[in-house]
Design an enzyme around this catalytic site. Structure first.
Site, PDB file in Angstrom:
ATOM      1  N   TYR A 147      54.721  34.794  58.263  1.00  0.00           N
ATOM      2  CA  TYR A 147      54.611  34.646  56.792  1.00  0.00           C
ATOM      3  C   TYR A 147      54.377  35.737  55.977  1.00  0.00           C
ATOM      4  O   TYR A 147      53.813  36.784  56.466  1.00  0.00           O
ATOM      5  CB  TYR A 147      53.123  33.748  56.577  1.00  0.00           C
ATOM      6  CG  TYR A 147      53.060  33.472  55.280  1.00  0.00           C
ATOM      7  CD1 TYR A 147      53.762  32.638  54.389  1.00  0.00           C
ATOM      8  CD2 TYR A 147      51.688  34.129  54.566  1.00  0.00           C
ATOM      9  CE1 TYR A 147      53.314  32.245  53.303  1.00  0.00           C
ATOM     10  CE2 TYR A 147      51.623  33.892  53.179  1.00  0.00           C
ATOM     11  CZ  TYR A 147      52.406  32.860  52.539  1.00  0.00           C
ATOM     12  OH  TYR A 147      51.861  32.736  51.330  1.00  0.00           O
ATOM     13  N   ASP A 242      55.445  44.140  57.886  1.00  0.00           N
ATOM     14  CA  ASP A 242      54.314  43.429  57.116  1.00  0.00           C
ATOM     15  C   ASP A 242      53.225  43.573  57.768  1.00  0.00           C
ATOM     16  O   ASP A 242      52.747  42.760  58.840  1.00  0.00           O
ATOM     17  CB  ASP A 242      54.800  41.972  56.898  1.00  0.00           C
ATOM     18  CG  ASP A 242      53.961  41.364  55.964  1.00  0.00           C
ATOM     19  OD1 ASP A 242      52.720  41.955  55.767  1.00  0.00           O
ATOM     20  OD2 ASP A 242      53.988  40.241  55.518  1.00  0.00           O
ATOM     21  N   LYS A 270      45.156  42.425  51.955  1.00  0.00           N
ATOM     22  CA  LYS A 270      43.941  42.063  52.795  1.00  0.00           C
ATOM     23  C   LYS A 270      42.750  42.987  53.022  1.00  0.00           C
ATOM     24  O   LYS A 270      42.261  43.491  51.901  1.00  0.00           O
ATOM     25  CB  LYS A 270      44.143  41.241  53.873  1.00  0.00           C
ATOM     26  CG  LYS A 270      45.119  40.040  53.742  1.00  0.00           C
ATOM     27  CD  LYS A 270      45.104  38.972  54.591  1.00  0.00           C
ATOM     28  CE  LYS A 270      45.809  37.685  54.016  1.00  0.00           C
ATOM     29  NZ  LYS A 270      46.932  37.165  54.697  1.00  0.00           N
TER      30      LYS A 270
HETATM   31  C1  LIG Z   1      48.319  36.840  53.761  1.00  0.00           C
HETATM   32  C2  LIG Z   1      49.629  37.492  54.074  1.00  0.00           C
HETATM   33  C3  LIG Z   1      50.693  37.648  53.256  1.00  0.00           C
HETATM   34  C4  LIG Z   1      50.268  37.170  51.573  1.00  0.00           C
HETATM   35  O1  LIG Z   1      49.449  37.982  50.970  1.00  0.00           O
HETATM   36  P1  LIG Z   1      48.842  37.008  49.747  1.00  0.00           P
HETATM   37  O2  LIG Z   1      47.726  38.127  49.259  1.00  0.00           O
HETATM   38  O3  LIG Z   1      48.227  35.955  50.063  1.00  0.00           O
HETATM   39  O4  LIG Z   1      49.802  36.956  48.747  1.00  0.00           O
HETATM   40  C5  LIG Z   1      51.487  38.416  53.339  1.00  0.00           C
HETATM   41  N1  LIG Z   1      51.957  38.723  54.786  1.00  0.00           N
HETATM   42  C6  LIG Z   1      51.163  38.382  55.730  1.00  0.00           C
HETATM   43  C7  LIG Z   1      51.250  38.894  57.090  1.00  0.00           C
HETATM   44  C8  LIG Z   1      49.943  37.638  55.442  1.00  0.00           C
HETATM   45  O5  LIG Z   1      49.073  37.530  56.182  1.00  0.00           O
END
Ligand SMILES: *Cc1c(COP(=O)(O)O)cnc(C)c1O
Length: 434
Positions: A147, A242, A270
């Site tokens: 994701y 990511d 995060k």
């Molecule tokens: C949480 C997450 C996102 C998206 O971040 P948001 O701040 O919720 O938009 C993107 N990549 C990864 C791997 C994530 O866990």
């Protein structure tokens, strides 16, 4: 027939549903996947959260990753409070933004230049736009089960084979856009090589979670990340890491330090916001200089580099540097992972626990989980029942099989034992009803 008295959370949920779709501002909070309704949270302290009914829980969700110190770490609270007194937002540059970017660069040297944004979605979306701008190519590759936020290009599901087009996984995503995203199974470098053979010169970038956390926790197998980097390099595509979850989570330098990787672009979020809305993307200087105002790739944000979020981020990273809590976090997570596995086995429940550093997932399957297909062999009804049982016993786990739980420094070793005792009782109940 007398109806049971509603809890405060149930009442609040009914009120929320009238004005907020599904009563929540992010879908997984609705707890639909585990057949429950949400508990409304009032406060948190350390590893504990408290709901509006006054019940306390050991929080193993940690707001989905940001809270590596648990709730209300004094250093972060102080930094945010002091920043708030100076002004919430200016729409003009502040000194602290450079401080935070410099801090990030120190631990992520591949991020030679950095831009701050407000969410992981925004950061990943911007990194992809930049990759397309750099290469002049339109296609991107993502891995099934990873994701990267909810930008249009990323909400796609696999077609029936590597050669068929991906399809939108959400209404509102144009099929023509979904076609530009090629999906590949996680931990499958052979398929990735095949994709590059078929479409190599059209691929702008490959984006990957270096440790997958959004199909439950799935670590990379040896050589997988290196193969991605190598194929990207050979085909003139950008390697985008990511690290929204893994950044400052699996170690100060994230997964790229653990695996000695040098991605072209990195996405963070995060933890870097210390619990406030903050994310970042960055990478090679010559690529980042293509961003507006220097270059032709447009990207902007009214609240980007927000002073409160930046203050929280600097405080959190500063504390990670001085405390270096990773050994202790890993120790607690591995105790939990081992304990869950042993107790499930004792009650003859099919369980596989994946764990890496302070992240883990209890999969209700007897298969080794290495990708989305194997994660999907899990018994979701069993997970749901386990989740509800654990919540009743005061342990707050992520309300979906396909999520990761996180250990924070707020957790005590005695609480690890409490969590495992609760799991033993709940596993025993599950075994009886099977
Ligand atoms: C949480 C997450 C996102 C998206 O971040 P948001 O701040 O919720 O938009 C993107 N990549 C990864 C791997 C994530 O866990």
């Amino acid at each position: 027939m007398t109806s049971e008295k509603k809890t405060v959370s149930e009442t609040l949920y009914e009120e929320a549903e009238k004005i907020i779709p599904g009563g929540v501002n992010s879908p997984v909070r609705a707890c639909g996947a585990v057949g429950a309704t949400p508990r409304f949270v009032k406060s948190g302290q350390g590893a504990r959260i408290y709901d509006e009914d006054g019940r306390g829980y050991i929080d193993m969700c940690g707001s989905w990753g940001p809270l590596i110190f648990g709730h209300c770490p004094p250093t972060v609270v102080k930094a945010v409070t002091e920043a708030a007194k100076l002004g919430a937002t200016f729409g003009a540059p502040t000194k602290a933004e450079t401080t935070l970017a410099t801090l990030i660069n120190k631990h992520y040297p591949s991020m030679e230049m950095i831009r701050l944004v407000s969410s992981g979605t925004e950061a990943a979306m911007s990194a992809i736009r930049l990759a397309r701008g750099v290469t002049g190519r339109d296609k991107i590759v993502k891995f099934q089960g990873c994701y990267h936020g909810h930008a249009d290009s990323l909400l796609v599901a696999a077609g029936s084979g590597l050669t068929t087009y991906s399809v939108p996984s959400s209404l509102g995503v144009p099929a023509d856009l979904a076609k530009l995203t090629v999906t590949c199974p996680y931990n499958d470098p052979v398929s990735l090589e095949e994709i590059f053979k078929l479409a190599g010169r059209e691929i702008a970038c490959v984006i990957v979670e270096p440790v997958a956390g959004n199909m439950g926790l799935v670590p990379p197998e040896p050589g997988f990340l290196e193969a991605i980097a190598d194929l990207c390099q050979k085909n003139g595509a950008l390697f985008v890491c990511d690290e929204v979850i893994t950044g400052f989570r699996v170690g100060l330098g994230g997964a790229q330090a653990l695996h000695n990787l040098k991605p072209d672009l990195t996405v963070l979020g995060k933890i870097i916001g210390g619990g406030l809305p903050l994310a970042a993307f960055g990478g090679r200087r010559d690529y980042m200089e293509l961003l507006s105002p220097l270059g032709g790739v447009y990207q902007a944000g009214t609240l980007s580099g927000n002073p409160l979020a930046v203050a929280a981020g600097c405080a959190a990273i500063g504390r990670l540097e001085t405390e270096n809590p990773y050994g202790r976090l890993r120790h607690m997570a591995s105790e939990l992972a081992r304990g869950f596995g042993e107790r499930a086995e004792r009650h003859r429940l099919p369980v596989r626990v994946n764990q890496l550093e302070s992240m883990a997932t209890v999969f209700f399957t007897d298969r080794k989980v290495t990708d989305l297909a194997s994660a999907q062999t899990s018994d979701l009804k069993l997970y749901a029942a386990w989740w509800r049982g654990m919540l009743e016993k005061g342990v707050w786990l992520p309300p979906s099989q396909f999520e990761t739980f996180f250990v924070s420094t707020g957790l005590l070793f005695s609480e690890v034992e409490d969590v495992l005792d609760a799991a033993d009782l709940v596993f025993a109940d599950l075994a009886k009803t099977r």
